[in-house]
Design an enzyme around this catalytic site. Sequence first.
Site, PDB file in Angstrom:
ATOM      1  N   SER A 153       3.098  -7.039   3.012  1.00 32.25           N
ATOM      2  CA  SER A 153       2.900  -8.488   3.077  1.00 32.25           C
ATOM      3  C   SER A 153       2.389  -8.999   1.738  1.00 32.25           C
ATOM      4  O   SER A 153       1.687  -8.277   1.013  1.00 32.25           O
ATOM      5  CB  SER A 153       1.873  -8.831   4.161  1.00 32.25           C
ATOM      6  OG  SER A 153       1.458 -10.182   4.071  1.00 32.25           O
ATOM      7  N   LYS A 180      -2.874  -4.280   4.508  1.00 32.83           N
ATOM      8  CA  LYS A 180      -1.626  -4.279   3.751  1.00 32.83           C
ATOM      9  C   LYS A 180      -1.862  -3.881   2.294  1.00 32.83           C
ATOM     10  O   LYS A 180      -0.993  -3.264   1.665  1.00 32.83           O
ATOM     11  CB  LYS A 180      -0.954  -5.654   3.841  1.00 32.83           C
ATOM     12  CG  LYS A 180      -0.425  -5.987   5.238  1.00 32.83           C
ATOM     13  CD  LYS A 180       0.595  -4.974   5.728  1.00 32.83           C
ATOM     14  CE  LYS A 180       1.248  -5.413   7.027  1.00 32.83           C
ATOM     15  NZ  LYS A 180       2.257  -4.443   7.509  1.00 32.83           N
TER      16      LYS A 180
END
Length: 257
Positions: A153, A180
Amino acid sequence: MTHKDMTDAGRTDAQRTSVLITGGNKGLGLETARRLGELGWKVFLGSRDEGRGRAAAGKLAAGGADVVPVPLDVTSEESVAGAVRLVREHTDRLDVLVNNAGAPGHAVNPADATAEELHAVYDTNVYGPVRVTHAFLPLLQAADNPRVVMVSSGGGSFAVVTDPGQAVSKMHELAYSSSKAALNMITVRYAQALPHIKFNALTPGEVANRKFTATDMNHHTGQLTVTEGSDPIVKLATLGPDGPTGTFIDRLGPVSW
C-alpha cells in the site's frame, strides 16, 4: 508479457503457468485471478472462507478459467500446510505467488492503539505473507522463473505518509500503515537473499495522482476500479526472466519507499 505467458492456453496442465493468490475470492484478488486465468494460467484461488472460495472459483471456471479453490487462512500454520498439500496434488512447482490477503485494522488513533490491535493486523499483513512464502518456497524454487508479488500500500511508504498532500498523512492510525511498511522491508530482504526468485511489492493506487482502488477494505470509496488496481499485480506476476526484483510500484511506475 512474455511469449510463454501468451501461449499458456494451448499448453498441457504440467506446462501451464501456475499462480496461487491469497485472498482470491473477492476484490483485487478475484480480479487478478480472472485476468491471469484469461491468459491460460492455472489459478489456485486461496480463500479463508471455503464456501466463498468455491463460489468465486465456480464463476471463474464458468468463464473458462482453469481454477482450483484452495482453503487458505494465512494466519494459520495448519491451513497454510493444508494449502501446500492441495497444490502439490496438482503441480510439482509454483510459478507465481501473489500475497494479496490483507486486513485493514480498525483505524484506531495512535493514542488509543494497543499491541493487541497491531497484532491482529500484523498476523495477516506481515506474518501471513511470511508463512505462505516460507511454506511455498520449495514449489517456487522448482519453477524456471518464480515470482512473488506482495500487495502492499502507499500507506506503507514513508515518502507517501510524510507528504501532507496525501490523504493517508492525515489518517491517524498505527496498525495498517506500519504493517505495510514492514511488508515492504520483508520484500526487499527476500529479494536480496533469494536472487533466483523475483520479489516485488506494489500499491494498487496511483500515488502521483493521490488515488486508490475501491475495495471492501475502504468501503468502495476509492477512485480506481479493481481492474485498474490489479494492473501492477498482473505486471509483476507476468515478469519475464530479465525482470526486476526488490521493487515497489503502482500502475504508473516506481513508488518511493
